[in-house]
Design an enzyme around this catalytic site. Structure first.
Site, PDB file in Angstrom:
ATOM      1  N   LYS A   9       0.962  -1.114   0.259  1.00 60.09           N
ATOM      2  CA  LYS A   9       0.038   0.219  -0.520  1.00 60.09           C
ATOM      3  C   LYS A   9       0.654   1.890  -0.167  1.00 60.09           C
ATOM      4  O   LYS A   9       2.009   1.400  -0.005  1.00 60.09           O
ATOM      5  CB  LYS A   9      -0.543   0.330   0.968  1.00 60.09           C
ATOM      6  CG  LYS A   9      -2.343  -1.057   0.900  1.00 60.09           C
ATOM      7  CD  LYS A   9      -2.828  -1.146   1.927  1.00 60.09           C
ATOM      8  CE  LYS A   9      -3.990  -2.460   2.101  1.00 60.09           C
ATOM      9  NZ  LYS A   9      -5.471  -2.310   3.519  1.00 60.09           N
ATOM     10  N   TYR A  49     -12.878  -2.095  -3.194  1.00 59.66           N
ATOM     11  CA  TYR A  49     -12.901  -2.199  -1.890  1.00 59.66           C
ATOM     12  C   TYR A  49     -14.445  -1.982  -1.721  1.00 59.66           C
ATOM     13  O   TYR A  49     -15.063  -1.819  -1.024  1.00 59.66           O
ATOM     14  CB  TYR A  49     -12.332  -1.192  -1.269  1.00 59.66           C
ATOM     15  CG  TYR A  49     -11.042  -1.601  -0.960  1.00 59.66           C
ATOM     16  CD1 TYR A  49     -10.724  -2.636  -0.033  1.00 59.66           C
ATOM     17  CD2 TYR A  49      -9.751  -1.182  -0.772  1.00 59.66           C
ATOM     18  CE1 TYR A  49      -9.473  -2.998  -0.088  1.00 59.66           C
ATOM     19  CE2 TYR A  49      -8.814  -1.425  -0.519  1.00 59.66           C
ATOM     20  CZ  TYR A  49      -8.501  -2.452   0.076  1.00 59.66           C
ATOM     21  OH  TYR A  49      -7.188  -2.342   0.705  1.00 59.66           O
ATOM     22  N   ASN A 112      -2.295  -0.042   6.514  1.00 56.87           N
ATOM     23  CA  ASN A 112      -1.231  -0.881   7.399  1.00 56.87           C
ATOM     24  C   ASN A 112      -0.387  -1.729   6.193  1.00 56.87           C
ATOM     25  O   ASN A 112      -0.611  -2.935   7.074  1.00 56.87           O
ATOM     26  CB  ASN A 112      -2.684  -2.104   8.509  1.00 56.87           C
ATOM     27  CG  ASN A 112      -3.167  -2.734   6.589  1.00 56.87           C
ATOM     28  OD1 ASN A 112      -3.646  -2.199   5.951  1.00 56.87           O
ATOM     29  ND2 ASN A 112      -4.693  -2.674   7.087  1.00 56.87           N
ATOM     30  N   HIS A 115      -1.967  -5.824   1.793  1.00 55.82           N
ATOM     31  CA  HIS A 115      -2.727  -6.067   1.737  1.00 55.82           C
ATOM     32  C   HIS A 115      -2.764  -7.486   1.631  1.00 55.82           C
ATOM     33  O   HIS A 115      -1.955  -8.084   1.001  1.00 55.82           O
ATOM     34  CB  HIS A 115      -4.028  -5.742  -0.043  1.00 55.82           C
ATOM     35  CG  HIS A 115      -5.227  -6.493  -0.189  1.00 55.82           C
ATOM     36  ND1 HIS A 115      -6.538  -6.338   0.772  1.00 55.82           N
ATOM     37  CD2 HIS A 115      -5.328  -7.435  -1.598  1.00 55.82           C
ATOM     38  CE1 HIS A 115      -7.667  -6.905  -0.469  1.00 55.82           C
ATOM     39  NE2 HIS A 115      -6.958  -8.056  -0.600  1.00 55.82           N
ATOM     40  N   GLU A 126      -9.609 -11.490  -6.810  1.00 59.01           N
ATOM     41  CA  GLU A 126      -9.046 -10.079  -7.110  1.00 59.01           C
ATOM     42  C   GLU A 126      -7.797 -10.159  -7.685  1.00 59.01           C
ATOM     43  O   GLU A 126      -7.162  -9.141  -7.833  1.00 59.01           O
ATOM     44  CB  GLU A 126      -8.177 -10.089  -5.418  1.00 59.01           C
ATOM     45  CG  GLU A 126      -9.793  -9.600  -3.915  1.00 59.01           C
ATOM     46  CD  GLU A 126      -8.798  -9.283  -3.120  1.00 59.01           C
ATOM     47  OE1 GLU A 126      -9.815  -8.509  -2.264  1.00 59.01           O
ATOM     48  OE2 GLU A 126      -8.235  -9.554  -2.648  1.00 59.01           O
TER      49      GLU A 126
HETATM   50  N1  UDP Z   1      -9.632   0.225   7.268  1.00 56.46           N
HETATM   51  C1  UDP Z   1      -9.415   0.914   8.023  1.00 56.46           C
HETATM   52  N2  UDP Z   1     -10.658   0.910   9.128  1.00 56.46           N
HETATM   53  C2  UDP Z   1     -10.726   0.493  10.004  1.00 56.46           C
HETATM   54  C3  UDP Z   1     -10.592  -1.049   8.803  1.00 56.46           C
HETATM   55  C4  UDP Z   1      -9.893  -1.585   8.001  1.00 56.46           C
HETATM   56  O1  UDP Z   1      -8.796   1.968   7.131  1.00 56.46           O
HETATM   57  O2  UDP Z   1     -11.483  -0.016  11.052  1.00 56.46           O
HETATM   58  C5  UDP Z   1      -8.968  -0.112   6.199  1.00 56.46           C
HETATM   59  C6  UDP Z   1      -7.161  -1.343   6.244  1.00 56.46           C
HETATM   60  O3  UDP Z   1      -6.784  -0.495   5.005  1.00 56.46           O
HETATM   61  C7  UDP Z   1      -7.549  -2.833   5.876  1.00 56.46           C
HETATM   62  C8  UDP Z   1      -8.837  -2.056   4.965  1.00 56.46           C
HETATM   63  O4  UDP Z   1      -9.268  -1.383   4.894  1.00 56.46           O
HETATM   64  O5  UDP Z   1      -6.781  -2.668   5.174  1.00 56.46           O
HETATM   65  C9  UDP Z   1      -9.670  -3.155   4.338  1.00 56.46           C
HETATM   66  O6  UDP Z   1     -10.230  -3.748   5.947  1.00 56.46           O
HETATM   67  P1  UDP Z   1     -11.165  -5.021   6.105  1.00 56.46           P
HETATM   68  O7  UDP Z   1     -11.894  -5.524   7.128  1.00 56.46           O
HETATM   69  O8  UDP Z   1     -10.675  -6.370   5.064  1.00 56.46           O
HETATM   70  O9  UDP Z   1      -9.109  -6.339   6.587  1.00 56.46           O
HETATM   71  P2  UDP Z   1      -7.497  -6.668   6.255  1.00 56.46           P
HETATM   72  O10 UDP Z   1      -8.195  -7.889   5.609  1.00 56.46           O
HETATM   73  O11 UDP Z   1      -7.278  -6.301   5.113  1.00 56.46           O
HETATM   74  O12 UDP Z   1      -7.219  -7.202   7.342  1.00 56.46           O
HETATM   75 MG    MG Z   2     -10.096  -7.622   3.509  1.00 57.94          MG
END
Ligand code: UDP
Ligand code: MG
Length: 133
Positions: A9, A49, A112, A115, A126
């Site tokens: 990212k 997303y 974070n 991905h 994806e």
């Molecule tokens: N994200 C965020 N706030 C939150 C949860 C998620 O900004 O409270 C962002 C973060 O970058 C995350 C992405 O949205 O990686 C997708 O969320 P998901 O719950 O799918 O988490 P992941 O699968 O990436 O662990």
């Molecule tokens: Mg996810």
């Protein structure tokens, strides 16, 4: 072979962690079968997303993921989805296990660093999104 999608990212690209993250991918015996660097458009990000459209963090997430270039990779090995999720760690870097990529390079729950697809099904969908066969 099972596929998962990696995105390095914008925060991690800016902080020059591309090399470290790719080294880790190879050390973990995940085969890189597609790799590119691109700057996502808002349209691409919103489609990728789409599942999070109703979430409160959606707008911030879209702004963040389109804030600079990302590196997208298709990774393959047996059990690639679960393996890569283990290597990247929990969504919130504060809760990620020590040594995981998000613990090492993530800034906060939004920025974070990486991905990973969350299911075998989504690994296929994806991967096709960025690397149409
Ligand atoms: N994200 C965020 N706030 C939150 C949860 C998620 O900004 O409270 C962002 C973060 O970058 C995350 C992405 O949205 O990686 C997708 O969320 P998901 O719950 O799918 O988490 P992941 O699968 O990436 O662990
Ligand atoms: Mg996810």
């Amino acid at each position: 072979m099972e596929k998962t999608l990696m995105i390095i990212k914008p925060d991690a690209v800016k902080a020059r962690h591309i090399g470290h993250i790719i080294s880790r991918v190879e050390a973990e015996h995940l085969e890189i079968t597609g790799l590119c660097c691109l700057h996502l458009t808002r349209e691409q990000a919103e489609e990728f997303y789409a599942i999070h459209r109703e979430r409160p963090f959606f707008e911030g997430l879209i702004r963040y993921i389109t804030s600079g270039p990302v590196v997208v990779g298709r990774l393959e090995c047996e059990g690639a989805v679960e393996h890569w999720r283990k290597v990247i760690g929990a969504t919130d870097p504060k809760k990620s296990a020590p040594g995981t990529l998000r613990a090492l390079y993530g800034i906060d729950i939004e920025r974070n660093a990486v991905h990973g697809s969350d299911s075998v099904e989504n690994g296929i969908v994806e991967s096709r999104f960025f690397f149409p066969e």
